[in-house]
Motif scaffolding. Structure first.
Motif, PDB file in Angstrom:
ATOM      1  N   GLU A  16       5.394   0.330  -2.049  1.00 20.93           N
ATOM      2  CA  GLU A  16       4.239   1.094  -1.582  1.00 20.93           C
ATOM      3  C   GLU A  16       4.054   2.358  -2.428  1.00 20.93           C
ATOM      4  OE1 GLU A  16       2.385   2.517   2.682  1.00 20.93           O
ATOM      5  OE2 GLU A  16       4.490   1.931   2.598  1.00 20.93           O
ATOM      6  N   GLN A  72      -7.935   4.227   4.502  1.00 20.44           N
ATOM      7  CA  GLN A  72      -8.030   3.003   3.710  1.00 20.44           C
ATOM      8  C   GLN A  72      -9.491   2.584   3.538  1.00 20.44           C
ATOM      9  OE1 GLN A  72      -5.469   0.282   5.802  1.00 20.44           O
ATOM     10  NE2 GLN A  72      -3.704   0.775   4.517  1.00 20.44           N
ATOM     11  N   ASN A  99      -6.448  -2.654  -3.675  1.00 23.03           N
ATOM     12  CA  ASN A  99      -6.017  -3.782  -2.853  1.00 23.03           C
ATOM     13  C   ASN A  99      -4.495  -3.788  -2.712  1.00 23.03           C
ATOM     14  OD1 ASN A  99      -6.649  -6.310  -1.431  1.00 23.03           O
ATOM     15  ND2 ASN A  99      -5.520  -7.252  -3.114  1.00 23.03           N
ATOM     16  N   ASP A 100      -3.794  -3.490  -3.804  1.00 28.21           N
ATOM     17  CA  ASP A 100      -2.330  -3.407  -3.760  1.00 28.21           C
ATOM     18  C   ASP A 100      -1.858  -2.292  -2.831  1.00 28.21           C
ATOM     19  OD1 ASP A 100      -2.120  -5.514  -5.527  1.00 28.21           O
ATOM     20  OD2 ASP A 100      -1.734  -4.243  -7.286  1.00 28.21           O
ATOM     21  N   ASN A 103      -2.445  -3.598   0.708  1.00 26.63           N
ATOM     22  CA  ASN A 103      -1.518  -4.695   1.020  1.00 26.63           C
ATOM     23  C   ASN A 103      -0.091  -4.220   1.224  1.00 26.63           C
ATOM     24  OD1 ASN A 103      -3.421  -6.705   1.040  1.00 26.63           O
ATOM     25  ND2 ASN A 103      -3.013  -7.391  -1.040  1.00 26.63           N
ATOM     26  N   THR A 104       0.377  -3.309   0.379  1.00 27.12           N
ATOM     27  CA  THR A 104       1.765  -2.859   0.522  1.00 27.12           C
ATOM     28  C   THR A 104       1.971  -2.127   1.848  1.00 27.12           C
ATOM     29  OG1 THR A 104       1.313  -0.862  -0.786  1.00 27.12           O
ATOM     30  CG2 THR A 104       2.296  -2.751  -1.940  1.00 27.12           C
ATOM     31  N   SER A 106       0.430  -2.923   4.597  1.00 27.54           N
ATOM     32  CA  SER A 106       0.520  -4.009   5.581  1.00 27.54           C
ATOM     33  C   SER A 106       1.888  -4.683   5.543  1.00 27.54           C
ATOM     34  CB  SER A 106      -0.569  -5.054   5.316  1.00 27.54           C
ATOM     35  OG  SER A 106      -1.837  -4.489   5.450  1.00 27.54           O
ATOM     36  N   TYR A 107       2.409  -4.907   4.351  1.00 27.74           N
ATOM     37  CA  TYR A 107       3.731  -5.524   4.228  1.00 27.74           C
ATOM     38  C   TYR A 107       4.810  -4.625   4.844  1.00 27.74           C
ATOM     39  CZ  TYR A 107       1.432  -8.484   0.698  1.00 27.74           C
ATOM     40  OH  TYR A 107       0.594  -9.330   0.032  1.00 27.74           O
TER      41      TYR A 107
END
Length: 191
Positions: A16, A72, A99-100, A103-104, A106-107
């Motif tokens: 992240e 976001q 987007n990365d 996404n990070t 969310s991960y």
């Protein structure tokens, strides 16, 4: 399981921080005025992510998650509009980078929710109970071995406590410290 999940939470924190840092640099590709806005939003985003890692309060976590979702949305709008107006490879790179970032996050949150299943806890407790029962049964009548009766229960209790502590990202003594995100925050210019 608990140790691998702890490692996973640490790895996602690192990913992240890398994604946010990379996007901070890519923001300059959008032009000076838009880059200034995106960079300011990313600095605020980094602060929110640090708060996410440090908070223990469920109500505070809800507020942080709501603010994160709002930021976001603003960040996505900041890279989407130039990409729509002028679809170039550079614009695609900044969209991909944002987007990365999203996404990070969310991960990371998925890794923090992922815990040892109740069935595994039940099995560990049953094994501990029957191990202690067997040791107690085997040691009956032997005076010298009565001291040993305390070794297994204490060892099992400490082991289960350690597993529970590692598996609780918001509680206990062992926690993921957002070292990479804090380092990123310190490396970002104030404005």
């Amino acid at each position: 399981m608990a140790v691998s999940r702890y490692d996973q939470r640490k790895n996602f924190e690192e990913e992240e921080a890398n994604a946010i840092g990379t996007q901070y640099l890519r923001a300059e590709l959008l032009g000076e005025s838009r880059a200034t806005t995106i960079k300011a939003l990313l600095r605020d985003y980094v602060q929110l992510r640090i708060e996410y890692y440090k908070t223990r309060e469920p109500r505070e976590l809800e507020i942080i998650n709501a603010k994160t979702a709002e930021l976001q949305s603003q960040l996505w709008t900041g890279v989407r509009e130039p990409a729509i107006a002028q679809p170039t490879p550079i614009a695609a790179l900044t969209v991909s980078g944002m987007n990365d970032v999203i996404n990070t996050q969310s991960y990371t949150q998925a890794a923090w929710v992922n815990r040892i299943p109740v069935s595994a806890w039940t099995l560990m407790i049953a094994i501990a109970f029957f191990s202690n029962l067997m040791q107690g049964y085997g040691a009956r009548g032997a005076t010298g071995r009565r001291v040993l009766l305390f070794v297994l229960p204490i060892t099992v209790s400490l082991s289960l406590s350690l597993i529970a502590d590692i598996d609780s990202p918001r509680g206990g003594l062992i926690r993921v410290v957002p070292q990479n995100i804090i380092s990123l925050q310190q490396s970002l210019p104030a404005s």
